[in-house]
Enzyme design. Structure first.
Site, PDB file in Angstrom:
ATOM      1  N   ARG A 123      89.795  57.910  18.055  1.00  0.00           N
ATOM      2  CA  ARG A 123      91.249  58.179  18.065  1.00  0.00           C
ATOM      3  C   ARG A 123      91.650  59.334  18.978  1.00  0.00           C
ATOM      4  NH1 ARG A 123      90.315  57.167  12.509  1.00  0.00           N
ATOM      5  NH2 ARG A 123      90.924  55.046  11.986  1.00  0.00           N
ATOM      6  N   LYS A 144      99.303  59.108  31.884  1.00  0.00           N
ATOM      7  CA  LYS A 144      99.369  57.658  31.664  1.00  0.00           C
ATOM      8  C   LYS A 144      97.989  57.088  31.911  1.00  0.00           C
ATOM      9  CE  LYS A 144     104.084  56.082  32.529  1.00  0.00           C
ATOM     10  NZ  LYS A 144     104.893  55.139  33.330  1.00  0.00           N
ATOM     11  N   GLU A 186     101.755  56.634  47.638  1.00  0.00           N
ATOM     12  CA  GLU A 186     102.343  57.347  46.491  1.00  0.00           C
ATOM     13  C   GLU A 186     102.867  58.722  46.915  1.00  0.00           C
ATOM     14  OE1 GLU A 186     102.663  55.927  43.362  1.00  0.00           O
ATOM     15  OE2 GLU A 186     100.841  54.801  42.867  1.00  0.00           O
ATOM     16  N   LYS A 228     105.280  65.208  40.901  1.00  0.00           N
ATOM     17  CA  LYS A 228     104.811  64.483  39.716  1.00  0.00           C
ATOM     18  C   LYS A 228     104.798  65.390  38.486  1.00  0.00           C
ATOM     19  CE  LYS A 228     102.608  61.035  37.515  1.00  0.00           C
ATOM     20  NZ  LYS A 228     101.617  59.994  37.793  1.00  0.00           N
ATOM     21  N   GLU A 238     108.389  59.099  29.201  1.00  0.00           N
ATOM     22  CA  GLU A 238     109.260  58.161  29.910  1.00  0.00           C
ATOM     23  C   GLU A 238     110.408  57.655  29.045  1.00  0.00           C
ATOM     24  OE1 GLU A 238     107.241  55.627  32.728  1.00  0.00           O
ATOM     25  OE2 GLU A 238     108.811  54.142  32.570  1.00  0.00           O
ATOM     26  N   ARG A 242     111.396  60.146  33.866  1.00  0.00           N
ATOM     27  CA  ARG A 242     110.076  59.750  34.376  1.00  0.00           C
ATOM     28  C   ARG A 242     110.079  58.369  35.030  1.00  0.00           C
ATOM     29  NH1 ARG A 242     104.011  60.775  31.921  1.00  0.00           N
ATOM     30  NH2 ARG A 242     102.947  59.647  33.599  1.00  0.00           N
ATOM     31  N   ASN A 246     108.517  55.079  38.984  1.00  0.00           N
ATOM     32  CA  ASN A 246     108.198  53.657  39.129  1.00  0.00           C
ATOM     33  C   ASN A 246     108.810  53.022  40.368  1.00  0.00           C
ATOM     34  OD1 ASN A 246     106.774  53.729  36.698  1.00  0.00           O
ATOM     35  ND2 ASN A 246     108.636  53.369  35.503  1.00  0.00           N
ATOM     36  N   HIS A 249     107.225  49.960  41.878  1.00  0.00           N
ATOM     37  CA  HIS A 249     106.168  49.476  40.982  1.00  0.00           C
ATOM     38  C   HIS A 249     106.504  48.180  40.272  1.00  0.00           C
ATOM     39  CE1 HIS A 249     104.320  53.273  41.889  1.00  0.00           C
ATOM     40  NE2 HIS A 249     103.262  52.973  41.163  1.00  0.00           N
ATOM     41  N   HIS A 253     103.603  45.886  40.912  1.00  0.00           N
ATOM     42  CA  HIS A 253     102.710  45.426  39.839  1.00  0.00           C
ATOM     43  C   HIS A 253     102.627  43.902  39.803  1.00  0.00           C
ATOM     44  CE1 HIS A 253     102.799  49.325  37.202  1.00  0.00           C
ATOM     45  NE2 HIS A 253     101.992  49.426  38.234  1.00  0.00           N
ATOM     46  N   HIS A 266      96.473  49.048  45.196  1.00  0.00           N
ATOM     47  CA  HIS A 266      97.695  49.498  44.535  1.00  0.00           C
ATOM     48  C   HIS A 266      98.699  50.132  45.506  1.00  0.00           C
ATOM     49  CE1 HIS A 266     100.263  50.954  41.331  1.00  0.00           C
ATOM     50  NE2 HIS A 266     100.168  52.176  41.811  1.00  0.00           N
TER      51      HIS A 266
HETATM   52  N1  LIG Z   1      97.984  56.718  35.697  1.00  0.00           N
HETATM   53  C1  LIG Z   1      98.899  56.818  36.620  1.00  0.00           C
HETATM   54  O1  LIG Z   1      99.876  57.529  36.459  1.00  0.00           O
HETATM   55  C2  LIG Z   1      98.728  56.055  37.904  1.00  0.00           C
HETATM   56  C3  LIG Z   1      99.536  56.370  39.013  1.00  0.00           C
HETATM   57  C4  LIG Z   1      99.306  55.681  40.187  1.00  0.00           C
HETATM   58  C5  LIG Z   1      98.307  54.727  40.271  1.00  0.00           C
HETATM   59  N2  LIG Z   1      97.568  54.439  39.178  1.00  0.00           N
HETATM   60  C6  LIG Z   1      96.497  53.455  39.243  1.00  0.00           C
HETATM   61  O2  LIG Z   1      95.511  53.924  40.131  1.00  0.00           O
HETATM   62  C7  LIG Z   1      94.802  52.807  40.652  1.00  0.00           C
HETATM   63  C8  LIG Z   1      94.633  52.973  42.121  1.00  0.00           C
HETATM   64  O3  LIG Z   1      93.936  54.178  42.379  1.00  0.00           O
HETATM   65  P1  LIG Z   1      93.038  54.354  43.703  1.00  0.00           P
HETATM   66  O4  LIG Z   1      93.795  53.871  44.848  1.00  0.00           O
HETATM   67  O5  LIG Z   1      92.519  55.716  43.669  1.00  0.00           O
HETATM   68  O6  LIG Z   1      91.929  53.244  43.444  1.00  0.00           O
HETATM   69  P2  LIG Z   1      90.352  53.271  43.204  1.00  0.00           P
HETATM   70  O7  LIG Z   1      89.991  54.165  42.103  1.00  0.00           O
HETATM   71  O8  LIG Z   1      89.952  51.861  43.107  1.00  0.00           O
HETATM   72  O9  LIG Z   1      89.780  53.874  44.561  1.00  0.00           O
HETATM   73  C9  LIG Z   1      89.956  53.146  45.753  1.00  0.00           C
HETATM   74  C10 LIG Z   1      88.605  52.793  46.419  1.00  0.00           C
HETATM   75  O10 LIG Z   1      88.062  53.956  47.022  1.00  0.00           O
HETATM   76  C11 LIG Z   1      86.746  54.196  46.561  1.00  0.00           C
HETATM   77  N3  LIG Z   1      86.593  55.641  46.538  1.00  0.00           N
HETATM   78  C12 LIG Z   1      87.136  56.511  45.670  1.00  0.00           C
HETATM   79  N4  LIG Z   1      86.899  57.762  46.035  1.00  0.00           N
HETATM   80  C13 LIG Z   1      86.172  57.694  47.174  1.00  0.00           C
HETATM   81  C14 LIG Z   1      85.648  58.659  48.059  1.00  0.00           C
HETATM   82  N5  LIG Z   1      85.872  59.965  47.851  1.00  0.00           N
HETATM   83  N6  LIG Z   1      84.928  58.243  49.114  1.00  0.00           N
HETATM   84  C15 LIG Z   1      84.753  56.914  49.329  1.00  0.00           C
HETATM   85  N7  LIG Z   1      85.255  55.959  48.568  1.00  0.00           N
HETATM   86  C16 LIG Z   1      85.957  56.353  47.496  1.00  0.00           C
HETATM   87  C17 LIG Z   1      86.640  53.510  45.257  1.00  0.00           C
HETATM   88  O11 LIG Z   1      85.322  53.162  44.948  1.00  0.00           O
HETATM   89  C18 LIG Z   1      87.549  52.302  45.476  1.00  0.00           C
HETATM   90  O12 LIG Z   1      86.818  51.293  46.128  1.00  0.00           O
HETATM   91  C19 LIG Z   1      95.580  51.589  40.263  1.00  0.00           C
HETATM   92  O13 LIG Z   1      94.914  50.922  39.207  1.00  0.00           O
HETATM   93  C20 LIG Z   1      96.898  52.130  39.782  1.00  0.00           C
HETATM   94  O14 LIG Z   1      97.495  51.313  38.810  1.00  0.00           O
HETATM   95  C21 LIG Z   1      97.765  55.098  38.014  1.00  0.00           C
HETATM   96 ZN   LIG Z   2     101.401  53.846  41.326  1.00  0.00          ZN
END
Ligand SMILES: NC(=O)c1ccc[n+]([C@@H]2O[C@H](COP(=O)([O-])OP(=O)(O)OC[C@H]3O[C@@H](n4cnc5c(N)ncnc54)[C@H](O)[C@@H]3O)[C@@H](O)[C@H]2O)c1
Ligand SMILES: [Zn+2]
Ligand SMILES: NC(=O)c1ccc[n+]([C@@H]2O[C@H](COP(=O)([O-])OP(=O)(O)OC[C@H]3O[C@@H](n4cnc5c(N)ncnc54)[C@H](O)[C@@H]3O)[C@@H](O)[C@H]2O)c1
Ligand SMILES: [Zn+2]
Lengths: 365, 365
Positions: A123, A144, A186, A228, A238, A242, A246, A249, A253, A266
């Protein structure tokens, strides 16, 4: 080294941005009173593990932490309930207790997945973000956390703030070019929704940013995180403000869900989504300038500004209906007013979205 | 009709206990400002559905609610991630939005499962408990929601308070005898941890309670809920006091996990666990009276007070190590001092537990 604070009363936490921070990760954990008496679970993906795991482990083990590592496959597909269950099993087998913490070393995928594990293991236990992508300046801040459902993105999740965001910008040097660009999507969003001068600065520094020149990079990440953090501090769950985060998004999405969590990453999907929002705003009477400015900015970073025609429009509409922004039969959209300013509009019809998708596919207005 | 309040500031909610309440369920929902503009998901199990679903649905549909029903298989096995995913899919397909609510019609299994869906669907939507077992006077109050992991009970979960607990005691008439007895196990626990006179009252009213005589039943449920509500109001997230509710649950959860979530139902497992705690307390020097009183009370309700020898001791110890009460290599146990009073002891050794399990199997002290 730059430090920002996400201001949430007793749930406040620091974002520390700097070079080489992972080499002394243990010190920062101890400063947050994460003790080496309880085991840690570090979640990462195979690509990040091969590049950046060793120094973190070394620091933690030398400081007497006992660490179990859970390595998932790189990519959005790992944000699933099936992988969530695997990581949970690891956590239980590792004997994590209520004083333990989960560490996420990686991008948004690893952060969202590990964060949901931390939110629900017994939990809720503590959580630390060690972001390694540019995009994660966004995802690692704000609490999030979620996994995807085949029918809709981020559908299963929680609000669970980290104790610490430790952002070692040296890790970014190994990012593939496509992920560098996607990450800036972003960052541009943070300019578009809140800070016109930051958006202008991004456009003026495209080259430095794409080359990851340290000064520009650190400034950009800091400003992005600052927008942010400010928004989240004002509206953690949100209930209002907040939602501006989006921008792009809703359509974004839907694109990710329909294209199968992979064809578009993404950042790319939401770039297209931001163009879509601008198209809807213009169709509703906003000056076409906001569309052109958005487009110029995203194009400068090599981000897509149109949608591949093979992505089926009616499937996109179907996915939209499952999204969190669908409420009482109307769709809630964040629409740009001008660069640096958006509004939340809650009466967007499906036909307005259909038209925007059509324009996105023709890349024509 | 009796109404209690769980006092948690803006998360406060009523527990309404009475006869025939499900026939007018819609009225109570509307009173909690759950509007009929957003669809509801009602989760129940096949056994409860065949007996008690119709009147609830009738009331809701007549009041203009659109309700999707998700029926899971009766029994502890449904508190799994796999079933969680099925219910999530239903929720998404039903188009639940942020204003929707999840209703749990059933016992603790349905309540814990549906509650975890409500806690994580779109990062949390509203939740209503419609308990139909005696045991659920405990499980429906307090906001602990979870599913099991094969390695440990309730390992994946959240704190998510309901908006309303609507307890229609008429539903209890159809409970199988075994479930009636099992339900009283948690009621007895509420006497043992907090209220000696309530424990004495339970013993004096065994016949009335087992026959479900309305007056005794309603009084017992009300007192049980009152102890639970009071403890939860003081310590929602189990930072201290709330742990006393775990009397019997450390050994009890291990029994459930090892015996495979089914051989012993929850109330039976914790009856054995409460005896185990008394044995440990006596071995540590408490008067044997506390063991004898606990045993007499549980036996009077036909609850097990010994453990089947085929349940493997070392497997139980293994499961204990995965339980939430294991911390820094010591086990935290709730031990009785005397009837109505317990203490939280955090240095119980595995050997003390082994001895108690041995005694439980021999039913000898
Ligand atoms: N929680 C939130 O508020 C929030 C906000 C925005 C996005 N997101 C989510 O984040 C995700 C996208 O994040 P992302 O773009 O970081 O994706 P990711 O974590 O998949 O990373 C992108 C790619 O880069 C590689 N990688 C990561 N760090 C590396 C490095 N230092 N050197 C080489 N390769 C590296 C990873 O293995 C992957 O293949 C989505 O699922 C999205 O929905 C969440
Ligand atoms: Zn995002
Ligand atoms: N969340 C909490 O705080 C908390 C507290 C105590 C127990 N629990 C959990 O509660 C669960 C046990 O709850 P339970 O004993 O209610 O189990 P249950 O939900 O499985 O119900 C017991 C059985 O009775 C049947 N049943 C339910 N209502 C009936 C009725 N009115 N008529 C006929 N049959 C009926 C069910 O189909 C089931 O077979 C365990 O998983 C336990 O971990 C949770
Ligand atoms: Zn219980």
């Amino acid at each position: 080294m730059r430090t920002l604070t996400v201001d949430l009363g007793e749930r406040s936490y620091p974002i520390i941005i700097g070079r080489g921070l992972l080499n002394t990760a243990a010190e920062y954990l101890l400063q947050q009173s994460i003790s080496n008496q309880s085991s840690l679970l570090l979640v990462t993906d195979d690509q990040v593990a091969s590049l950046h795991l060793a120094p973190v482990l070394k620091s933690l083990e030398e400081a007497g932490f006992s660490v179990t590592v859970s390595i998932v496959k790189s990519g959005e597909q790992s944000k699933s309930l099936a992988v969530f269950e695997e990581v949970m099993t690891k956590a239980i087998e590792a004997g994590l207790d209520r004083n333990s913490a989960v560490l996420a070393l990686g991008g948004g995928v690893v952060g969202d997945l590990a964060g949901f594990v931390a939110a629900t293991y017994m939990r809720g236990i503590r959580f630390v973000q060690l972001p390694t992508t540019i995009l994660a300046h966004d995802s690692s801040v704000g609490g999030k956390v979620a996994v995807n459902h085949p029918l809709a993105k981020n559908m299963i999740g929680a609000f669970h703030q980290p104790e610490l965001v430790l952002y070692d910008v040296d890790t970014l040097k190994t990012l593939p070019d496509r992920e560098v660009r996607a990450g800036y999507s972003e960052m541009i969003k943070h300019g578009l929704i809140w800070d016109a001068s930051f958006a202008a600065w991004c456009l003026a520094h495209v080259t430095e940013l794409l080359e990851l020149q340290p000064e520009a990079l650190a400034y950009g990440l800091e400003q992005g995180c600052a927008v942010k953090a400010m928004v989240v501090s004002q509206d953690e769950r949100e209930n209002g403000l907040r939602a501006i985060l989006n921008l792009g998004h809703t359509i974004g999405h839907a694109i990710e869900a329909v294209a199968g969590y992979g064809e578009y990453v993404h950042g790319e999907a939401i770039a297209i989504g931001m163009i879509g929002s601008a198209l809807i705003a213009v169709a509703r009477g906003r000056d076409i300038q906001v569309y052109e400015d958005t487009r110029r900015l995203l194009k400068a970073f090599g981000l897509p500004v149109s949608l591949s025609p093979h992505v089926d429009t009616e499937q996109l509409i179907g996915a939209l209906l499952h999204d969190k922004k669908f409420k009482n039969n109307k769709i809630v959209f964040v629409l740009p007013i001008t660069v640096g300013q958006v509004e939340i509009v809650s009466d967007i019809s499906l036909d307005e979205v259909r038209n925007a998708i059509g324009q996105l596919k023709r890349e024509a207005i």
